[in-house]
Design a protein around this motif. Structure first.
Motif, PDB file in Angstrom:
ATOM      1  N   UNK A  93       0.579  -1.219   0.142  1.00  0.00           N
ATOM      2  CA  UNK A  93      -0.256  -0.309   0.586  1.00  0.00           C
ATOM      3  C   UNK A  93       0.845   1.076  -0.048  1.00  0.00           C
ATOM      4  N   UNK A  94       2.165   1.238  -0.228  1.00  0.00           N
ATOM      5  CA  UNK A  94       3.164   2.203  -0.348  1.00  0.00           C
ATOM      6  C   UNK A  94       2.691   3.215  -1.556  1.00  0.00           C
ATOM      7  N   UNK A  95       3.199   4.907  -1.582  1.00  0.00           N
ATOM      8  CA  UNK A  95       2.694   5.522  -2.161  1.00  0.00           C
ATOM      9  C   UNK A  95       3.442   5.068  -4.091  1.00  0.00           C
ATOM     10  N   UNK A  96       5.013   4.754  -3.925  1.00  0.00           N
ATOM     11  CA  UNK A  96       5.485   4.405  -4.966  1.00  0.00           C
ATOM     12  C   UNK A  96       4.425   3.391  -5.834  1.00  0.00           C
ATOM     13  N   UNK A  97       3.241   2.676  -5.461  1.00  0.00           N
ATOM     14  CA  UNK A  97       2.365   1.747  -6.016  1.00  0.00           C
ATOM     15  C   UNK A  97       1.162   2.736  -6.895  1.00  0.00           C
ATOM     16  N   UNK A 157      -0.755   3.575   2.597  1.00  0.00           N
ATOM     17  CA  UNK A 157       0.451   3.944   3.372  1.00  0.00           C
ATOM     18  C   UNK A 157       1.495   5.557   3.249  1.00  0.00           C
ATOM     19  N   UNK A 158       1.437   6.450   3.607  1.00  0.00           N
ATOM     20  CA  UNK A 158       1.497   7.322   3.699  1.00  0.00           C
ATOM     21  C   UNK A 158       3.405   7.512   3.331  1.00  0.00           C
ATOM     22  N   UNK A 159       4.394   6.825   3.443  1.00  0.00           N
ATOM     23  CA  UNK A 159       5.721   5.893   3.207  1.00  0.00           C
ATOM     24  C   UNK A 159       5.622   5.875   1.636  1.00  0.00           C
ATOM     25  N   UNK A 160       6.898   6.329   1.428  1.00  0.00           N
ATOM     26  CA  UNK A 160       6.668   5.600   0.012  1.00  0.00           C
ATOM     27  C   UNK A 160       6.749   4.144  -0.875  1.00  0.00           C
ATOM     28  N   UNK A 161       7.648   3.935   0.394  1.00  0.00           N
ATOM     29  CA  UNK A 161       7.585   1.995   0.331  1.00  0.00           C
ATOM     30  C   UNK A 161       6.873   1.519   1.748  1.00  0.00           C
ATOM     31  N   UNK A 220      15.896  16.405 -21.256  1.00  0.00           N
ATOM     32  CA  UNK A 220      15.889  17.255 -19.699  1.00  0.00           C
ATOM     33  C   UNK A 220      13.830  16.115 -18.932  1.00  0.00           C
ATOM     34  N   UNK A 221      14.461  15.958 -17.613  1.00  0.00           N
ATOM     35  CA  UNK A 221      13.702  14.967 -16.722  1.00  0.00           C
ATOM     36  C   UNK A 221      13.661  15.458 -15.852  1.00  0.00           C
ATOM     37  N   UNK A 222      12.799  15.381 -15.619  1.00  0.00           N
ATOM     38  CA  UNK A 222      12.210  15.706 -13.120  1.00  0.00           C
ATOM     39  C   UNK A 222      11.665  14.477 -12.972  1.00  0.00           C
ATOM     40  N   UNK A 223      12.667  13.310 -12.215  1.00  0.00           N
ATOM     41  CA  UNK A 223      11.856  12.059 -11.717  1.00  0.00           C
ATOM     42  C   UNK A 223      11.040  12.920 -10.250  1.00  0.00           C
ATOM     43  N   UNK A 224      10.700  12.528  -9.781  1.00  0.00           N
ATOM     44  CA  UNK A 224      10.456  13.093  -8.475  1.00  0.00           C
ATOM     45  C   UNK A 224       9.167  11.276  -8.034  1.00  0.00           C
ATOM     46  N   UNK A 225       9.025  10.595  -6.233  1.00  0.00           N
ATOM     47  CA  UNK A 225       8.547   9.393  -6.362  1.00  0.00           C
ATOM     48  C   UNK A 225       7.397  10.263  -6.109  1.00  0.00           C
ATOM     49  N   UNK A 226       6.373   9.109  -5.421  1.00  0.00           N
ATOM     50  CA  UNK A 226       4.675   9.688  -5.502  1.00  0.00           C
ATOM     51  C   UNK A 226       4.411  10.330  -4.691  1.00  0.00           C
ATOM     52  N   UNK A 227       5.622  10.187  -2.580  1.00  0.00           N
ATOM     53  CA  UNK A 227       5.085  10.539  -2.010  1.00  0.00           C
ATOM     54  C   UNK A 227       6.036  11.843  -1.391  1.00  0.00           C
ATOM     55  N   UNK A 228       7.447  12.270  -2.507  1.00  0.00           N
ATOM     56  CA  UNK A 228       7.575  13.092  -2.788  1.00  0.00           C
ATOM     57  C   UNK A 228       8.701  13.287  -1.505  1.00  0.00           C
ATOM     58  N   UNK A 230      11.629  11.569  -2.502  1.00  0.00           N
ATOM     59  CA  UNK A 230      12.733  11.480  -3.418  1.00  0.00           C
ATOM     60  C   UNK A 230      12.894  12.797  -5.021  1.00  0.00           C
ATOM     61  N   UNK A 231      13.509  13.431  -5.146  1.00  0.00           N
ATOM     62  CA  UNK A 231      13.791  14.578  -6.395  1.00  0.00           C
ATOM     63  C   UNK A 231      14.648  14.582  -6.974  1.00  0.00           C
TER      64      UNK A 231
END
Length: 290
Positions: A93-97, A157-161, A220-228, A230-231
Motif C-alpha cells: 500500500x506504499x505510495x510508489x504503488x 500507506x504514507x511512505x513511498x515504500x 531534460x527529465x524530472x524524476x520525483x517519487x509519488x510520496x515526494x 525523492x527528487x
C-alpha cells in the motif's frame, strides 16, 4: 439485531464505498475456470463430494448400496476433504504503488489490489481460509471476509515504500505478496526468511508500470517519487537508461534467488498486460504443492 448481523451490516456498509473494486474482482475471478470442485479433493469430512466406481482395496462398508442399486456397477460415496488451507495476503500500500505513467493505464496499486482480491475470491470459493499477514485480519472463510479484505486493500500507506508484513505467520500456511518490490530489499529478505522458518511457502508477484520496465525517458527529465521524498532532475535522462536497467535486473535476480532459497515462486506483471493472465498465473502458482 445479533452481534453477527451487526458485524455483517457494518462490513457491507464499509464495502459499499468500494463497489468498483469488488465488482471487478468478482468479474475477474469469474474468468478463471476452477472445474467442478476448485481446490477440493477426496478425504476425511462430512460433506458429500462425488460417487466413483468401486476399486480394488475399497472396503464393503464404503459401498453406497442405494446408488449401486440403480445399475449393475457398484459405487463408493466419497466425502470432501475438509482440511482447509490458510492463505495469507500482503498487498503493498506504499505510495510508489500509486504510480501510472499514462492515464490509459491503471496504477500499480489498482492492479495489485484487483489481483489480490480476485485471488482471495477464488480461494474462498475453493473452500480455503484467506486473510492478511500480520494480526489485523486472520484467515477466515466467507463473503464477509472478502468485504473486509476489499476495505483494507483500499487504505494507503504514507511512505513511498511499505515493508512486507511478516508477523503472525501461520506455520505451514501459504502466502501471496504483491508489490513493485522497489523498496529496501532487506525488508523482503526478513519477511521471506521468517516465513520459511515457519514452513510457509508462497508467491511473489512484482507489479510494474511499463515505463519502469523500459525507461523511455530522454533529455531534460524530472524524476520525483509519488510520496515526494525523492527528487532528481537531469538534462540527459537517456544516459541513465543502461545504469537503471542494470540495477533493475540485479534487483530482480536477487529477488528470484531469494525466492528459490526460501521455497517461494516469483512472477512479473506489467500493468499494460492482461489482468486475467496474471490471475491465471497466480492461481496455478498457489496450487503447486498445495
Amino acid at each position: 439485531m445479533t452481534a453477527a448481523n451487526g458485524l455483517r451490516h457494518r462490513a457491507e456498509a464499509e464495502a459499499g464505498r468500494l463497489p468498483p473494486l469488488l465488482a471487478r474482482a468478482d468479474h475477474l475471478a469469474g474468468t478463471v475456470l476452477l472445474g467442478d470442485h476448485g481446490r477440493r479433493r477426496a478425504g476425511m469430512g462430512d460433506d458429500f463430494w462425488q460417487y466413483r466406481p468401486v476399486q480394488p482395496g475399497d472396503s464393503r462398508r464404503s459401498i453406497d448400496h442405494r446408488r449401486s442399486a440403480r445399475g449393475d456397477q457398484q459405487f463408493v460415496r466419497e466425502r470432501e476433504w475438509q482440511i482447509a488451507q490458510s492463505v495469507m495476503l500482503w498487498v503493498d500500500r506504499g505510495a510508489s504503488m500509486r504510480f501510472a505513467s499514462d492515464d490509459s493505464l491503471p496504477s500499480k496499486a489498482d492492479r495489485a489490489r484487483l489481483l489480490g482480491l480476485a485471488t482471495a475470491v477464488l480461494l474462498v470459493r475453493g473452500g480455503e481460509r484467506v486473510g492478511l499477514t500480520g494480526t489485523s485480519l486472520p484467515p477466515r472463510r466467507g463473503r464477509n471476509q472478502i468485504l473486509r479484505l476489499a476495505e483494507m486493500f483500499s487504505e494507503d500507506a504514507e511512505g513511498d515504500y511499505a515493508p512486507p508484513e511478516h508477523r503472525a505467520m501461520i506455520p505451514h500456511a501459504r502466502a501471496l505478496f504483491i508489490s513493485d518490490f522497489l523498496g529496501p530489499m532487506e525488508e523482503v529478505e526478513v519477511a521471506l526468511t521468517k516465513a520459511a522458518d515457519r514452513g510457509v511457502r508462497g508467491v511473489l508477484l512484482q507489479v510494474m508500470d511499463p515505463s519502469e520496465e523500459e525507461f523511455p525517458f530522454r533529455g531534460r527529465t524530472i524524476f520525483e517519487s509519488v510520496g515526494g521524498t525523492v527528487h532528481h532532475e537531469t538534462l540527459k535522462a537517456g544516459e541513465l537508461r543502461q545504469r537503471y536497467l542494470d540495477r533493475l535486473a540485479a534487483r530482480r535476480d536477487w529477488l528470484q534467488r531469494l525466492s528459490r532459497a526460501t521455497g517461494w515462486q516469483m512472477g512479473l506483471h506489467l500493468t499494460n498486460h492482461s489482468a486475467q493472465s496474471a490471475l491465471l498465473w497466480l492461481w496455478t502458482a498457489l496450487n503447486r504443492g498445495a
